[in-house]
Design a protein around this motif. Structure first.
Motif, PDB file in Angstrom:
ATOM      1  N   GLY A  65      50.354  34.616  42.387  1.00  0.00           N
ATOM      2  CA  GLY A  65      49.652  33.681  41.510  1.00  0.00           C
ATOM      3  C   GLY A  65      48.598  32.841  42.204  1.00  0.00           C
ATOM      4  O   GLY A  65      47.461  32.761  41.750  1.00  0.00           O
ATOM      5  N   PHE A  66      48.956  32.207  43.335  1.00  0.00           N
ATOM      6  CA  PHE A  66      47.989  31.331  44.004  1.00  0.00           C
ATOM      7  C   PHE A  66      46.800  32.118  44.527  1.00  0.00           C
ATOM      8  O   PHE A  66      45.645  31.733  44.327  1.00  0.00           O
ATOM      9  CB  PHE A  66      48.666  30.565  45.146  1.00  0.00           C
ATOM     10  N   SER A  67      47.076  33.249  45.196  1.00  0.00           N
ATOM     11  CA  SER A  67      45.979  34.072  45.728  1.00  0.00           C
ATOM     12  C   SER A  67      45.060  34.553  44.607  1.00  0.00           C
ATOM     13  O   SER A  67      43.836  34.551  44.747  1.00  0.00           O
ATOM     14  CB  SER A  67      46.548  35.283  46.474  1.00  0.00           C
ATOM     15  N   ALA A  68      45.648  34.971  43.494  1.00  0.00           N
ATOM     16  CA  ALA A  68      44.842  35.467  42.379  1.00  0.00           C
ATOM     17  C   ALA A  68      43.947  34.371  41.820  1.00  0.00           C
ATOM     18  O   ALA A  68      42.765  34.599  41.528  1.00  0.00           O
ATOM     19  CB  ALA A  68      45.746  36.026  41.284  1.00  0.00           C
ATOM     20  N   MET A  69      44.502  33.168  41.669  1.00  0.00           N
ATOM     21  CA  MET A  69      43.718  32.072  41.085  1.00  0.00           C
ATOM     22  C   MET A  69      42.584  31.628  42.007  1.00  0.00           C
ATOM     23  O   MET A  69      41.460  31.389  41.569  1.00  0.00           O
ATOM     24  CB  MET A  69      44.624  30.879  40.767  1.00  0.00           C
ATOM     25  N   THR A 118      41.211  33.373  44.596  1.00  0.00           N
ATOM     26  CA  THR A 118      40.276  34.448  44.947  1.00  0.00           C
ATOM     27  C   THR A 118      39.524  34.991  43.745  1.00  0.00           C
ATOM     28  O   THR A 118      38.321  35.231  43.804  1.00  0.00           O
ATOM     29  CB  THR A 118      41.022  35.604  45.633  1.00  0.00           C
ATOM     30  N   TYR A 119      40.242  35.197  42.625  1.00  0.00           N
ATOM     31  CA  TYR A 119      39.635  35.875  41.469  1.00  0.00           C
ATOM     32  C   TYR A 119      39.467  34.974  40.246  1.00  0.00           C
ATOM     33  O   TYR A 119      38.833  35.369  39.284  1.00  0.00           O
ATOM     34  CB  TYR A 119      40.487  37.090  41.074  1.00  0.00           C
ATOM     35  N   GLY A 120      40.042  33.777  40.268  1.00  0.00           N
ATOM     36  CA  GLY A 120      39.948  32.877  39.126  1.00  0.00           C
ATOM     37  C   GLY A 120      41.022  33.098  38.082  1.00  0.00           C
ATOM     38  O   GLY A 120      41.287  32.237  37.258  1.00  0.00           O
ATOM     39  N   SER A 121      41.669  34.259  38.114  1.00  0.00           N
ATOM     40  CA  SER A 121      42.769  34.581  37.207  1.00  0.00           C
ATOM     41  C   SER A 121      43.439  35.849  37.732  1.00  0.00           C
ATOM     42  O   SER A 121      43.045  36.391  38.769  1.00  0.00           O
ATOM     43  CB  SER A 121      42.260  34.794  35.787  1.00  0.00           C
ATOM     44  N   TYR A 122      44.450  36.321  37.021  1.00  0.00           N
ATOM     45  CA  TYR A 122      45.075  37.581  37.421  1.00  0.00           C
ATOM     46  C   TYR A 122      44.151  38.746  37.102  1.00  0.00           C
ATOM     47  O   TYR A 122      43.684  38.875  35.969  1.00  0.00           O
ATOM     48  CB  TYR A 122      46.393  37.781  36.682  1.00  0.00           C
ATOM     49  N   PRO A 123      43.896  39.642  38.065  1.00  0.00           N
ATOM     50  CA  PRO A 123      43.109  40.843  37.761  1.00  0.00           C
ATOM     51  C   PRO A 123      43.903  41.837  36.919  1.00  0.00           C
ATOM     52  O   PRO A 123      43.328  42.740  36.331  1.00  0.00           O
ATOM     53  CB  PRO A 123      42.781  41.432  39.137  1.00  0.00           C
ATOM     54  N   TRP A 124      45.231  41.714  36.922  1.00  0.00           N
ATOM     55  CA  TRP A 124      46.084  42.657  36.206  1.00  0.00           C
ATOM     56  C   TRP A 124      46.730  41.983  34.998  1.00  0.00           C
ATOM     57  O   TRP A 124      46.875  40.767  34.932  1.00  0.00           O
ATOM     58  CB  TRP A 124      47.170  43.207  37.136  1.00  0.00           C
ATOM     59  N   THR A 125      47.146  42.790  34.038  1.00  0.00           N
ATOM     60  CA  THR A 125      47.797  42.294  32.834  1.00  0.00           C
ATOM     61  C   THR A 125      49.312  42.208  33.044  1.00  0.00           C
ATOM     62  O   THR A 125      49.839  42.686  34.059  1.00  0.00           O
ATOM     63  CB  THR A 125      47.526  43.226  31.644  1.00  0.00           C
ATOM     64  N   VAL A 126      49.996  41.625  32.074  1.00  0.00           N
ATOM     65  CA  VAL A 126      51.454  41.583  32.119  1.00  0.00           C
ATOM     66  C   VAL A 126      52.025  43.000  32.179  1.00  0.00           C
ATOM     67  O   VAL A 126      52.925  43.302  32.968  1.00  0.00           O
ATOM     68  CB  VAL A 126      52.016  40.827  30.897  1.00  0.00           C
ATOM     69  N   ASP A 127      51.490  43.890  31.351  1.00  0.00           N
ATOM     70  CA  ASP A 127      51.963  45.279  31.345  1.00  0.00           C
ATOM     71  C   ASP A 127      51.753  45.947  32.698  1.00  0.00           C
ATOM     72  O   ASP A 127      52.631  46.680  33.190  1.00  0.00           O
ATOM     73  CB  ASP A 127      51.255  46.082  30.255  1.00  0.00           C
ATOM     74  N   LEU A 145      54.926  36.344  36.294  1.00  0.00           N
ATOM     75  CA  LEU A 145      53.583  35.797  36.429  1.00  0.00           C
ATOM     76  C   LEU A 145      53.649  34.302  36.128  1.00  0.00           C
ATOM     77  O   LEU A 145      54.402  33.868  35.252  1.00  0.00           O
ATOM     78  CB  LEU A 145      52.630  36.460  35.437  1.00  0.00           C
ATOM     79  N   ASP A 146      52.883  33.510  36.853  1.00  0.00           N
ATOM     80  CA  ASP A 146      52.849  32.066  36.609  1.00  0.00           C
ATOM     81  C   ASP A 146      51.469  31.546  36.965  1.00  0.00           C
ATOM     82  O   ASP A 146      50.683  32.228  37.622  1.00  0.00           O
ATOM     83  CB  ASP A 146      53.933  31.349  37.418  1.00  0.00           C
ATOM     84  N   TYR A 147      51.179  30.334  36.528  1.00  0.00           N
ATOM     85  CA  TYR A 147      49.858  29.732  36.745  1.00  0.00           C
ATOM     86  C   TYR A 147      50.036  28.471  37.583  1.00  0.00           C
ATOM     87  O   TYR A 147      50.470  27.439  37.095  1.00  0.00           O
ATOM     88  CB  TYR A 147      49.186  29.433  35.404  1.00  0.00           C
ATOM     89  N   CYS A 148      49.700  28.596  38.877  1.00  0.00           N
ATOM     90  CA  CYS A 148      49.934  27.507  39.824  1.00  0.00           C
ATOM     91  C   CYS A 148      49.067  26.296  39.490  1.00  0.00           C
ATOM     92  O   CYS A 148      48.042  26.402  38.813  1.00  0.00           O
ATOM     93  CB  CYS A 148      49.669  27.979  41.244  1.00  0.00           C
TER      94      CYS A 148
END
Length: 348
Positions: free
Chosen positions: A82-86, A88-97, A114-117
């Motif tokens: 979660g932290f790296s995604a937020m 580096t990319y601003g959000s998750y590059p991948w979906t829940v699925d 999945l969580d939003y730090c």
């Protein structure tokens, strides 16, 4: 190094120290993790595949073949990155699925929702913290539903988020039905949090210790070693912690020596780091005086600001119930929502 390893305490402890690995490739680092026989945590980011076919770096799915290398480890768990995604990319590059498919690709000891730090780097104000808590609640619910469909709900670990201890309590209450079933909950936004203070790591753990069911235990993501002597007082509640801090010390050592940061060097630093954490676990517990939590912010006096605050609360509620998508909260939409509320509010 072998002499240090022999002196290092490897007896079981009530709190597991999980070793975060940056990759699962065959080599010195994976071999040392296997020898240490410690539980291992890997990030979804480490198993991501990327493409530049369209001229920019784009997520292109998972690389799952390295998971076969992990079968001889003590155990392997999965973090959502979660932290790296937020950052580096601003959000998750991948979906829940997408993420649940990865979780189903290996018999993980547990895999985190999945969580939003809410660290300061990604949530600069109170509204953003609350927004991300609501998105975290909904992400947990969606991950759990997909996990049931995939038959991997038994290894799913909910994750709660917050800035203040009361935030974590609210998040835990919203996911109470889920937490009671799993018996293990992850606690996010820990790695940059101070140990002390009203919003410190120990204050959060203490609050959760007071409100969670007795059998529920915690995994604390990215905890600093200096917190361990205080955490041992909560060994009945804290099941595990993890860190990849040894990678930073390896990088600094390589820079000082003018040498490349090889897997062998990182493996040596990992072993030394683990030895220090076990030594901290063996020390007498320390306790901190609990400090009062910051009082909640008062309701805005200005009618328009009150309408904005109410609009945000209503939108968050809809996100948590799944009636709005995670990303469907924009400043313009909040203002339009608030305008409707404002127009219906009687004049003072």
């Amino acid at each position: 190094m072998e002499r240090i390893m022999n002196k290092c305490s490897v007896k079981p402890h009530s709190i597991d120290v999980m070793v975060g690995l940056p990759h699962l490739a065959v080599g010195a680092l994976l071999r040392r993790a296997r020898e240490l026989q410690q539980p291992v945590l890997v990030s979804a980011n480490a198993l991501s595949r990327w493409s530049r076919k369209r001229g920019w770096r784009e997520w292109a799915g998972w690389t799952t073949w390295p998971l076969a290398n992990a079968r001889s480890l003590h155990s392997l768990s999965l973090d959502s990155a979660g932290f790296s995604a937020m950052v580096t990319y601003g959000s998750y590059p991948w979906t829940v699925d997408d993420y649940v498919r990865l979780a189903a690709a290996f018999p993980f000891r547990w895999w985190a929702s999945l969580d939003y730090c809410v660290e300061q780097e990604v949530a600069g104000d109170r509204d953003e913290v609350l927004d991300r808590m609501s998105r975290t609640i909904r992400a947990n619910i969606e991950c759990r539903l997909r996990a049931e469909d995939a038959g991997i709900d038994a290894t799913f670990m909910p994750v709660i988020q917050g800035r203040h201890p009361g935030d974590y309590e609210r998040c835990a209450e919203a996911l109470a039905h889920m937490i009671e079933r799993t018996g293990l909950v992850g606690v996010g936004s820990m790695c940059r949090r101070p140990v002390h203070g009203a919003d410190g790591l120990i204050a959060v753990v203490d609050r959760l210790d007071q409100i969670l069911p007795r059998r529920t235990r915690l995994h604390l993501f990215g905890v600093k070693g200096d917190a361990i002597p205080y955490l041992t007082a909560f060994a009945h509640r804290v099941a595990s912690i993890d860190s990849q801090a040894y990678g930073v010390s390896a990088r600094n050592a390589a820079r000082r020596c003018g040498q490349p940061k090889t897997d062998r060097m990182v493996a040596d630093h990992m072993a030394l780091w683990l030895c220090r954490q076990h030594a901290r676990l063996d020390r007498p517990s320390r306790r901190l005086p609990m400090q009062p939590e910051m009082p909640p912010q008062p309701e805005p006096a200005d009618p328009w600001e009150r309408a904005i605050a109410q609009a945000r609360r209503e939108i968050r509620d809809l996100i948590e119930t799944g009636d709005l998508d995670h990303d469907e909260m924009t400043a313009r939409w909040v203002e339009q929502w608030a305008a409707d509320i404002f127009s219906e509010t009687p004049a003072d």
